[in-house]
Design an enzyme around this catalytic site. Sequence first.
Site, PDB file in Angstrom:
ATOM      1  N   ASP A  67       0.823  -1.222   0.000  1.00 43.24           N
ATOM      2  CA  ASP A  67       0.000   0.000   0.000  1.00 43.24           C
ATOM      3  C   ASP A  67       0.851   1.263   0.000  1.00 43.24           C
ATOM      4  OD1 ASP A  67       0.932  -0.327   2.612  1.00 43.24           O
ATOM      5  OD2 ASP A  67      -1.006  -0.966   3.377  1.00 43.24           O
ATOM      6  N   ASN A 136      -7.271  -3.251  14.378  1.00 44.29           N
ATOM      7  CA  ASN A 136      -8.663  -3.461  13.956  1.00 44.29           C
ATOM      8  C   ASN A 136      -8.803  -4.645  12.992  1.00 44.29           C
ATOM      9  OD1 ASN A 136      -7.609  -2.498  11.589  1.00 44.29           O
ATOM     10  ND2 ASN A 136      -8.895  -0.671  11.475  1.00 44.29           N
ATOM     11  N   HIS A 138      -7.050  -5.131  10.177  1.00 45.96           N
ATOM     12  CA  HIS A 138      -6.782  -4.890   8.751  1.00 45.96           C
ATOM     13  C   HIS A 138      -5.489  -5.592   8.314  1.00 45.96           C
ATOM     14  CE1 HIS A 138      -4.520  -0.769   9.491  1.00 45.96           C
ATOM     15  NE2 HIS A 138      -3.668  -1.778   9.561  1.00 45.96           N
ATOM     16  N   GLU A 143      -9.495  -2.079   5.536  1.00 45.20           N
ATOM     17  CA  GLU A 143     -10.124  -1.805   6.821  1.00 45.20           C
ATOM     18  C   GLU A 143     -11.339  -2.714   7.015  1.00 45.20           C
ATOM     19  OE1 GLU A 143      -8.275  -0.181   8.625  1.00 45.20           O
ATOM     20  OE2 GLU A 143      -8.129   1.974   8.213  1.00 45.20           O
TER      21      GLU A 143
HETATM   22  P1  PGA Z   1       2.274  -1.773  12.803  1.00 42.10           P
HETATM   23  O1  PGA Z   1       1.194  -1.777  11.639  1.00 42.10           O
HETATM   24  O2  PGA Z   1       3.278  -2.797  12.446  1.00 42.10           O
HETATM   25  O3  PGA Z   1       2.827  -0.357  12.763  1.00 42.10           O
HETATM   26  O4  PGA Z   1       1.553  -2.084  14.051  1.00 42.10           O
HETATM   27  C1  PGA Z   1       0.676  -2.999  11.194  1.00 42.10           C
HETATM   28  C2  PGA Z   1      -0.492  -2.745  10.273  1.00 42.10           C
HETATM   29  O5  PGA Z   1      -1.223  -1.759  10.486  1.00 42.10           O
HETATM   30  O6  PGA Z   1      -0.694  -3.550   9.352  1.00 42.10           O
END
Ligand code: PGA
Length: 260
Positions: A67, A136, A138, A143
Site C-alpha cells: 500500500d 482493527n 486490517h 479496513e
Molecule cells: P504496525 O502496523 O506494524 O505499525 O503495528 C501494522 C499494520 O497496520 O498492518
Amino acid sequence: MKVLIFDEAEQAVARVADLVADLVRRKPDAVLGLATGGTMVPLYERLVALHQEAGPSFAGVTSFNLDEYVGLAAEHPCSYHSYMRSVLFDRIDFDLARTHLPRGDSADPMREADRYEAAIAAAGGIDLQLLGIGQNGHIGFNEPTSSLASRTRIKTLTDDTRRANQRYFDSFEDTPRFALTMGVATILESRFCLLLATGRSKADAVAAMVEGPVAAACPASALQLHRNATVVLDRDAASSLRLTSYYQHVHPGGADSAFG
Ligand code: PGA
C-alpha cells in the site's frame, strides 16, 4: 493456518526473516510482497544483517508493497516509498527498478490501482506476501468491512488507523485519509502468506483472525481461506488465543512439525 508462537518478539522476527531468506536463496528471482509499519522495522533490520553475514542476494528479487498513502509523492518523507528505501532498499542489494509500490501521487489513483494489479499479474504473481495486522484486523489497508473479494483500490482509512499512524506525521489532521492498497483477494492470491504480529496491542485482532469467523469485520480472517498461510507471533500477540496449547503441541516453541 500454521500458528507459530515464540516467547520473545526477537525470536518471532528471526523466524520470519529466515523464511524470507530461505525463499530468496532457493529462488533468487522470487516475487516478494512487502509490508510497512513498526512491526516490520526489526524484521528488515534482521534481513539486512542476514544479507551482510552470508547472503542471500536480493538483486534478482522483484517486490510489490501492499500500500501507499494517496496524495503522497514517493519523495515525501512519510511515504511508504521513503520508508522502504530507508529501512530496506537502500541498505541491501535490491535493484530499485524491480521494486514497486502504488504511486500515491498519481493523477488518477483508480487507474493506478488497476495498473498495479496488472503489474503484479505480469510479474507472475507473488511468491511470498509479508503481512502485519492492524489492531482493527486490517491487512494492507483493507479496513474492517472491506470486501473479501477486493482488488487493489482506494480505501478510506478509519480514524483508528489514522491515529495509530499519526506518530509519523505532524498531526492527526496531516495524517492521510486515503490509501491505495492491494485488496484482500489480491493478497489471497499470493502463493504463501506470512503474517508477523508482536505485542499485546495485537492480541485481540490475532484471535479474531485465527479463531474468529471468516468475516469482513476482520479482513485478516480471510487468511483462513488461504491454503498456505503462516502466522508468527510472540507470546503477547498470542495472549488472547484459546487453542494455544494445540498450537504449542503442533509447533513446540515455534518449531516445524514433523510434517513441516
Ligand atoms: P504496525 O502496523 O506494524 O505499525 O503495528 C501494522 C499494520 O497496520 O498492518
